[in-house]
Motif scaffolding. Structure first.
Motif, mmCIF file in Angstrom:
data_model
loop_
_atom_site.group_PDB
_atom_site.id
_atom_site.type_symbol
_atom_site.label_atom_id
_atom_site.label_comp_id
_atom_site.label_asym_id
_atom_site.label_seq_id
_atom_site.Cartn_x
_atom_site.Cartn_y
_atom_site.Cartn_z
ATOM 1 N N SER A 70 -6.124 1.536 10.946
ATOM 2 C CA SER A 70 -6.106 0.141 10.508
ATOM 3 C C SER A 70 -7.513 -0.328 10.169
ATOM 4 C CB SER A 70 -5.529 -0.763 11.612
ATOM 5 O OG SER A 70 -6.430 -0.825 12.705
ATOM 6 N N SER A 71 -7.581 -1.531 9.624
ATOM 7 C CA SER A 71 -8.884 -2.119 9.304
ATOM 8 C C SER A 71 -9.675 -2.422 10.569
ATOM 9 C CB SER A 71 -8.697 -3.397 8.480
ATOM 10 O OG SER A 71 -7.901 -4.325 9.187
ATOM 11 N N TYR A 118 -2.114 -2.221 -7.980
ATOM 12 C CA TYR A 118 -1.595 -2.429 -6.617
ATOM 13 C C TYR A 118 -2.461 -3.441 -5.865
ATOM 14 C CZ TYR A 118 -0.189 -1.261 -1.800
ATOM 15 O OH TYR A 118 0.249 -1.317 -0.493
ATOM 16 N N ASP A 119 -3.780 -3.227 -5.906
ATOM 17 C CA ASP A 119 -4.702 -4.138 -5.220
ATOM 18 C C ASP A 119 -4.589 -5.561 -5.759
ATOM 19 O OD1 ASP A 119 -5.598 -2.052 -3.657
ATOM 20 O OD2 ASP A 119 -7.401 -1.690 -4.854
ATOM 21 N N VAL A 122 -1.447 -7.346 -4.445
ATOM 22 C CA VAL A 122 -1.638 -7.803 -3.061
ATOM 23 C C VAL A 122 -2.608 -8.983 -3.017
ATOM 24 C CG1 VAL A 122 -2.529 -7.153 -0.786
ATOM 25 C CG2 VAL A 122 -1.086 -5.548 -2.066
ATOM 26 N N ARG A 123 -3.745 -8.842 -3.729
ATOM 27 C CA ARG A 123 -4.782 -9.884 -3.714
ATOM 28 C C ARG A 123 -4.261 -11.220 -4.239
ATOM 29 N NH1 ARG A 123 -8.082 -7.224 -6.383
ATOM 30 N NH2 ARG A 123 -7.723 -8.128 -8.432
ATOM 31 N N ASN A 125 -1.215 -12.232 -4.079
ATOM 32 C CA ASN A 125 -0.039 -12.630 -3.313
ATOM 33 C C ASN A 125 1.264 -12.467 -4.088
ATOM 34 O OD1 ASN A 125 1.164 -13.525 -0.906
ATOM 35 N ND2 ASN A 125 1.296 -15.621 -1.688
ATOM 36 N N ASP A 128 3.375 -8.182 -0.556
ATOM 37 C CA ASP A 128 2.794 -8.271 0.789
ATOM 38 C C ASP A 128 1.729 -7.188 0.988
ATOM 39 O OD1 ASP A 128 4.128 -5.876 1.304
ATOM 40 O OD2 ASP A 128 5.465 -6.714 2.801
ATOM 41 N N SER A 129 0.939 -7.332 2.050
ATOM 42 C CA SER A 129 -0.192 -6.430 2.273
ATOM 43 C C SER A 129 0.231 -4.997 2.548
ATOM 44 C CB SER A 129 -1.049 -6.936 3.444
ATOM 45 O OG SER A 129 -0.269 -6.996 4.624
ATOM 46 N N GLU A 130 1.491 -4.785 2.934
ATOM 47 C CA GLU A 130 1.991 -3.441 3.191
ATOM 48 C C GLU A 130 2.525 -2.784 1.918
ATOM 49 O OE1 GLU A 130 2.122 -1.915 6.369
ATOM 50 O OE2 GLU A 130 0.807 -3.570 6.900
ATOM 51 N N THR A 135 6.596 -11.012 -2.865
ATOM 52 C CA THR A 135 6.645 -12.392 -2.392
ATOM 53 C C THR A 135 7.496 -13.199 -3.370
ATOM 54 O OG1 THR A 135 4.699 -13.039 -3.659
ATOM 55 C CG2 THR A 135 4.323 -12.181 -1.422
#
Length: 199
Positions: A70-71, A118-119, A122-123, A125, A128-130, A135
């Protein structure tokens, strides 16, 4: 804390963890070269890191890749690096340049452009981050572009797919296939176009 420190206390395991700080996923063979240890020894170290929840294993076809858990693990390592030593230049696999920018992975887009896409999803919105769910905003924006992923299919609507050259995720599933079809029509996949800027 003592158990975590024990898992990180080996120099070879630290080399493996530091190599994974680039955010990419690496095979055990690649990590053995980076850590300068035998493949069998690397497997034992990776097993210890897996047990301590410092790394995760991703299966992609017949290949197995490892990345940081994880981060939070990355943040811990970064703090330790700041105290102890400067980060060395990250290792890079040698991939033919013509395959780096854009290619297909089954029926969806892969390569640098796909990872940026992909980024961007996510960025902004849209996803989702996964990378497993769109959304409400993402569904609305895609519909405005003419991309409807509500078609009846047994396939996952969207899912993260590990990119073999970038070692980061691109969009797979029904959404990945729909995006590739849309981009083929809209851009012809011109190499000079950064598709992520469309979003």
């Amino acid at each position: 804390m003592a158990a975590l420190a024990a898992a990180m206390s080996d120099a070879s395991r630290m080399k493996i963890l530091c190599a994974l700080m680039d955010g990419k996923a690496w095979t055990a063979t690649e990590l053995s070269v980076i850590a300068d240890i035998a493949p069998s020894t690397t497997s034992a170290h990776l097993s210890r890191l897996l047990k301590a929840n410092l790394v995760v294993c991703l299966a992609q076809g017949r290949h197995r890749y490892f990345r940081l858990y994880s981060s939070n693990v990355a943040a811990l390592l970064e703090n330790m690096m700041g105290i102890t030593f400067q980060v060395s230049s990250p290792s890079r696999t040698k991939v033919p340049k013509e395959l780096l920018r854009a290619r297909t992975c089954y029926d969806h887009l892969a390569g640098e452009i796909a990872v940026k896409l992909y980024d961007s999803l996510v960025r902004n919105n849209w996803m989702d981050s996964e990378g497993k769910e769109l959304t409400v905003q993402g569904q609305e924006k895609l519909l405005q572009l003419g991309i409807n992923i509500d078609a009846k299919t047994r396939r996952k609507k969207c899912c993260p797919c590990l990119d073999w050259s970038e070692r980061k995720f691109h969009v797979g599933g029904h959404l990945g296939a729909s995006l590739l079809s849309f981009l083929k029509v809209m851009t012809g996949l011109k190499e000079s176009l950064d598709i992520a800027k469309l979003l």
